[in-house]
Design a protein around this motif. Structure first.
Motif, short mmCIF file in Angstrom:
data_model
loop_
_atom_site.label_atom_id
_atom_site.label_comp_id
_atom_site.label_asym_id
_atom_site.label_seq_id
_atom_site.Cartn_x
_atom_site.Cartn_y
_atom_site.Cartn_z
N ARG A 242 57.46 50.81 26.82
CA ARG A 242 58.84 51.20 27.08
C ARG A 242 59.84 50.20 26.52
NH1 ARG A 242 57.94 52.93 33.44
NH2 ARG A 242 56.69 54.79 33.03
N GLN A 243 59.36 49.21 25.79
CA GLN A 243 60.21 48.16 25.24
C GLN A 243 61.03 47.50 26.33
OE1 GLN A 243 61.03 49.46 20.66
NE2 GLN A 243 62.42 50.34 22.14
N GLY A 244 60.33 47.12 27.39
CA GLY A 244 60.99 46.54 28.55
C GLY A 244 60.68 45.06 28.71
N VAL A 245 60.56 44.63 29.96
CA VAL A 245 60.25 43.25 30.29
C VAL A 245 58.75 43.16 30.62
CG1 VAL A 245 60.76 41.31 31.82
CG2 VAL A 245 62.56 42.95 31.23
N VAL A 246 58.09 42.15 30.10
CA VAL A 246 56.67 41.95 30.40
C VAL A 246 56.43 40.49 30.78
CG1 VAL A 246 55.87 43.78 28.87
CG2 VAL A 246 56.13 41.46 27.96
N GLY A 247 55.41 40.28 31.60
CA GLY A 247 54.96 38.94 31.90
C GLY A 247 53.82 38.58 30.97
N LEU A 248 53.70 37.31 30.65
CA LEU A 248 52.66 36.83 29.75
C LEU A 248 51.75 35.85 30.49
CD1 LEU A 248 54.96 36.06 26.67
CD2 LEU A 248 53.84 38.22 27.24
N PHE A 249 50.45 35.95 30.26
CA PHE A 249 49.51 35.05 30.92
C PHE A 249 48.32 34.78 30.02
CE2 PHE A 249 47.48 39.06 31.58
CZ PHE A 249 46.14 38.81 31.82
N GLN A 250 47.57 33.75 30.36
CA GLN A 250 46.35 33.41 29.62
C GLN A 250 45.17 34.10 30.29
OE1 GLN A 250 44.76 29.46 29.98
NE2 GLN A 250 43.96 29.47 27.90
N PRO A 251 44.49 35.00 29.58
CA PRO A 251 43.37 35.70 30.19
C PRO A 251 42.10 34.84 30.22
CG PRO A 251 43.66 36.44 27.94
CD PRO A 251 44.78 35.47 28.21
N SER A 252 41.35 34.98 31.29
CA SER A 252 40.03 34.36 31.46
C SER A 252 40.00 32.87 31.16
CB SER A 252 39.00 35.08 30.58
OG SER A 252 38.95 36.45 30.86
N PRO A 253 40.86 32.07 31.81
CA PRO A 253 40.76 30.61 31.62
C PRO A 253 39.52 30.08 32.34
CG PRO A 253 42.34 31.10 33.34
CD PRO A 253 41.90 32.43 32.79
N SER A 254 39.04 28.93 31.92
CA SER A 254 37.89 28.33 32.60
C SER A 254 38.30 27.96 34.02
CB SER A 254 37.43 27.07 31.85
OG SER A 254 38.47 26.12 31.76
N GLY A 255 37.41 28.26 34.97
CA GLY A 255 37.73 28.03 36.37
C GLY A 255 38.74 29.03 36.90
N GLU A 256 38.70 30.28 36.37
CA GLU A 256 39.70 31.29 36.74
C GLU A 256 39.71 31.53 38.24
OE1 GLU A 256 41.15 35.73 35.23
OE2 GLU A 256 39.11 35.04 34.84
N HIS A 257 40.93 31.58 38.78
CA HIS A 257 41.12 31.78 40.22
C HIS A 257 42.27 32.73 40.48
CE1 HIS A 257 41.33 30.70 44.50
NE2 HIS A 257 40.13 30.18 44.34
N GLY A 258 42.38 33.75 39.60
CA GLY A 258 43.48 34.70 39.68
C GLY A 258 44.11 34.86 38.32
N LEU A 259 45.14 35.72 38.25
CA LEU A 259 45.78 36.04 36.98
C LEU A 259 46.41 34.80 36.35
CD1 LEU A 259 46.44 38.64 35.28
CD2 LEU A 259 48.70 38.56 36.33
N GLY A 260 45.80 34.30 35.27
CA GLY A 260 46.33 33.17 34.54
C GLY A 260 46.21 31.83 35.25
N LEU A 261 45.50 31.79 36.37
CA LEU A 261 45.41 30.56 37.17
C LEU A 261 43.98 30.06 37.19
CD1 LEU A 261 47.25 29.72 40.40
CD2 LEU A 261 44.78 29.47 40.41
N SER A 262 43.84 28.74 37.08
CA SER A 262 42.51 28.14 37.10
C SER A 262 42.48 26.94 38.05
CB SER A 262 42.08 27.69 35.69
OG SER A 262 42.91 26.63 35.24
N VAL A 263 41.31 26.71 38.65
CA VAL A 263 41.08 25.55 39.51
C VAL A 263 39.86 24.81 38.97
CG1 VAL A 263 40.56 24.75 41.84
CG2 VAL A 263 42.04 26.75 41.51
N LYS A 264 40.05 23.52 38.68
CA LYS A 264 38.97 22.73 38.11
C LYS A 264 38.73 21.47 38.93
CE LYS A 264 40.21 24.28 33.45
NZ LYS A 264 40.72 23.88 32.12
N PHE A 265 37.46 21.20 39.22
CA PHE A 265 37.09 19.98 39.94
C PHE A 265 37.14 18.80 38.98
CE2 PHE A 265 33.55 17.20 41.51
CZ PHE A 265 34.27 16.67 42.58
N MET A 266 37.91 17.77 39.34
CA MET A 266 38.11 16.62 38.45
C MET A 266 37.20 15.45 38.77
SD MET A 266 42.30 16.66 38.38
CE MET A 266 42.37 15.24 37.28
#
Length: 312
Positions: A242-266
């Motif tokens: 629809r040529q509207g507004v979209v959100g952008l995210f990184q798909p399938s990051p390492s340690g994925e814990h939700g849409l565009g979110l990752s948790v990594k043990f340091m």
């Protein structure tokens, strides 16, 4: 005869009895957590390389067409669609933090609630709240930042009225998705609409009631701030098709814990402190100028006085 001011207990008291009781506990709560409707309602586009290039037609007026009549043998126009040579590119930005948990705490005090899990949950909620704020106010990709001058209007008389929202709809008339406003702005609009005898209809959105205008829901968000009793109301169209507004995210990051979110043990430090890196990569893009419009200067502190006198 002296009166006795204190009498011996004849049964087990409450204070002593509570020592053998297990109190029912809740998970930690946080006042700043909101429904984050904007994050839920935006269509999200995966950006694997972290770059989203917005290509546009360079000069639409150069695209020629012809309408042929019966027995018309005129030559057809020849044309082509040119593109911008330097289109805008959107880059994913990060919202990050490091959560530290002492291993002694996580070992000894993780029943009935896992200390590490709760620490990460609350930190993720905070990051998600920051994400929604950035989607609106980021100086580069924020939706409010990218509203063009022609898509900004002011209220007719202070409080947001049905006329004001109708004007917004004229600016985003191609398949508008939803209004976004502070709860106080929605209440102010409700007062004005009720005053005019057109109380807004209510619909259910994700199980919560929200009011609508012209069939378009008014979605609440405290990320649209109230300053000096004035705020803004947004109307937007959403989606790539629809040529509207979209959100952008990184798909399938390492340690994925939700849409565009990752948790990594340091790892664990020599002081026995375990560290966890939480990262969220996101951005937003307004694909065309008419995909979003804003009503500015909406006053939220005006109330009406009604005459309660009965008709004679």
């Amino acid at each position: 005869m002296a009166t006795t001011t204190a009498q011996a207990h004849q049964a087990l008291g409450d204070v002593a009895a509570r020592q053998l009781a297990n109190a029912q506990k809740t998970a930690p709560t946080m006042l700043s957590i909101t429904p984050r409707w904007l994050v839920h309602l935006l269509p999200w586009v995966g950006v694997e390389a972290g770059i989203y290039r917005l290509n546009k037609v360079k000069d639409e007026s150069r695209v020629l067409t012809a309408c042929s009549q019966r027995e018309d043998e005129r030559e057809l126009p020849e044309t082509f669609v040119d593109y911008e040579e330097a289109p805008r590119e959107f880059y994913l930005s990060s919202v990050t933090t490091v959560v530290d948990v002492h291993t002694r705490v996580s070992d000894l005090y993780s029943h009935p609630y896992d200390q590490i899990k709760e620490q990460l949950r609350l930190a993720i909620e905070t990051i998600r709240e920051r994400q929604e704020s950035e989607l609106l106010h980021n100086p580069d990709y924020g939706i409010l930042t990218n509203v063009t001058a022609g898509q900004k209007i002011k209220t007719l008389g202070g409080p947001p009225t049905p006329d004001d929202l109708d004007e917004l709809i004229t600016l985003v008339w191609k398949e508008p998705a939803f209004f976004l406003a502070h709860p106080k702005a929605i209440a102010a609009f409700g007062r004005e609409a009720t005053r005019r005898g057109v109380p807004p209809a209510t619909v259910s959105l994700f199980g919560s009631p929200v009011i609508t205008w012209r069939g378009i829901p008014l979605v609440p968000s405290t990320k649209l701030e109230v300053k000096g009793n004035k705020t803004q109301i947004l109307l937007m169209r959403t989606g790539e098709s629809r040529q509207g507004v979209v959100g952008l995210f990184q798909p399938s990051p390492s340690g994925e814990h939700g849409l565009g979110l990752s948790v990594k043990f340091m790892g664990i430090s020599r002081k026995a402190i375990a560290s966890y890196l939480i990262s969220l990569y996101c951005s937003a893009a307004v694909l065309t100028d008419d995909a979003v419009a804003v009503l500015e200067g909406a006053e939220v502190n005006k109330y009406h006085e009604y005459d309660y006198a009965y008709r004679k």
